[in-house]
Design an enzyme around this catalytic site. Structure first.
Site, PDB file in Angstrom:
ATOM      1  NE  ARG A 195      -3.817   2.029   2.595  1.00 31.40           N
ATOM      2  CZ  ARG A 195      -3.688   3.251   3.119  1.00 31.40           C
ATOM      3  NH1 ARG A 195      -2.523   3.638   3.636  1.00 31.40           N
ATOM      4  NH2 ARG A 195      -4.712   4.091   3.120  1.00 31.40           N
ATOM      5  CB  SER A 264     -11.652  -1.516   3.712  1.00 30.23           C
ATOM      6  OG  SER A 264     -10.288  -1.718   3.433  1.00 30.23           O
ATOM      7  CE  LYS A 293      -8.128   2.668   5.667  1.00 26.81           C
ATOM      8  NZ  LYS A 293      -8.397   2.754   4.211  1.00 26.81           N
TER       9      LYS A 293
END
Length: 373
Positions: A195, A264, A293
């Site tokens: 990621r 997710s 996040k």
């Protein structure tokens, strides 16, 4: 004697004439030898694949499929073809290539032998037409079945490893990324997601390729975040999608049926939708607030407990999980977690990995009023 136009070493190249029947008979024997050699090659390759299905995957269904194909090959391997074998005079027995002398991991071993079988079947399909009218058709169909078997076997292997994976590393940009990931793999990590939201595509491609190779060498699953195109470009095991990314159905169409797709989720509605859409696994969180996040409220341990009771597919608690709170997450019902900073920023990633896995697999934790290991 040789037909005009043929070179004969025994006469120093002097060309003499022979009858057409002798030449036809010679060609027939050559075809027999080609068929014999490739029947052997296909049977040997299938047996190597079958042994992994039996001992590595414990899959009776895949073993039976391999065995069935080997038995059909055996029915075509007639005494007439075997007797044409001439190993001492075969120049191919001394030919080799460096890639044939080493196998870096199980995946490369399986892929090499699937290629070996498929190439042999193509030869059998073509030369078989000169031997038996039905042989070409039979091996054409077998070749397609072997393509399907390869896809199913690799997919089955991914699914089995996913089920056995308790710790999931999601990477973030780091100067020592490859060293850190390898250290975690040495500690027993079996699932890695690449990621990087900020790097350009050239760098992403380069890093993804290196991580893919690293995961292959340790027998770990490699997932790419968001980007289906990048996952395909580096032959990743799958892709992880956020709620704003491609629909699972579209990703499945692009990736095929046997790669992994994760989704997710932050609440029970998203969880149920991901299951209904065919996700192979889901992320459950963020359990705690996390800069990964930023601006997203924590879903809390209550959502972890809900997933423990209602999620029939593999799920990973994620979001702010570290060595100080892992036991609270386990107590809430999790037996799989995904982490980012607690591993990427760890001074000793191998030891931290071993700690997480030990806690997730050895602790007795309550669920539905029961205790289990």
């Amino acid at each position: 004697m040789k037909e005009a136009g043929c070179y004969d070493e025994s006469t120093n190249g002097v060309v003499v004439m022979v009858g057409a029947y002798s030449q036809k008979e010679h060609i027939q024997q050559v075809v027999y030898r080609i068929l014999d050699a490739n029947l052997d090659r296909a049977r040997e390759g299938l047996r190597i694949i079958e042994e992994w299905c039996r001992f590595g995957l414990n899959s009776s269904q895949l073993v039976e499929e391999c065995k069935k194909e080997r038995q059909e090959l055996a029915t075509w391997h007639t005494p007439e073809l075997r007797v044409a074998r001439n190993t001492p005079d075969d120049p191919g027995t001394d030919l080799t290539h460096p890639q044939e002398e080493q196998r870096t991991d199980i995946k490369s071993l399986l892929q090499a032998n699937f290629c070996r079988v498929q190439e042999a079947l193509r030869v059998l399909e073509e030369y078989g037409k000169l031997y038996n009218p039905n042989m070409g058709k039979a091996f054409k169909q077998m070749r397609y079945r072997i393509y399907t078997l390869e896809s199913r076997l690799m997919g089955y292997q991914r699914q089995q490893l996913l089920l056995r994976s308790h710790l999931y590393l999601v990477t973030s940009p780091n100067e020592r990324l490859l060293d850190t990931v390898e250290a975690a793999l040495k500690g027993g990590l079996t699932l890695v997601q690449y990621r990087d939201k900020v790097a350009d595509d050239t760098k992403r491609l380069e890093q993804a390729k290196k991580l893919r190779q690293l995961c292959n060498s340790y027998g770990a699953i490699f997932i790419v975040n968001d980007r289906v195109d990048l996952a395909l470009a580096v032959d990743a095991d799958g892709v992880h999608l956020g709620q704003q990314d491609l629909p699972i159905a579209v990703a499945r169409q692009l990736l095929g049926p046997h790669r992994l797709i994760g989704r997710s989720t932050t609440n029970l509605q998203e969880l149920q939708a991901a299951i209904a859409d065919g996700a192979d696994y889901v992320g459950v969180g963020p359990v705690y607030e996390t800069p990964t996040k930023e601006g997203k409220a924590a879903a809390g341990l209550e959502y972890v407990s809900y997933a423990a009771k209602n999620c029939p597919i593999p799920w990973f608690a994620i979001g702010g999980i570290d060595t100080s709170n892992i036991n609270d997450v386990i107590d809430a019902g999790a037996n799989r977690v995904a982490v980012v900073r607690s591993l990427i920023q760890a001074e000793q990633p191998t030891l931290v990995t071993q700690f997480f896995i030990s806690q997730l697999t050895n602790r007795v934790r309550p669920e539905h009023g029961k205790s289990y290991i």
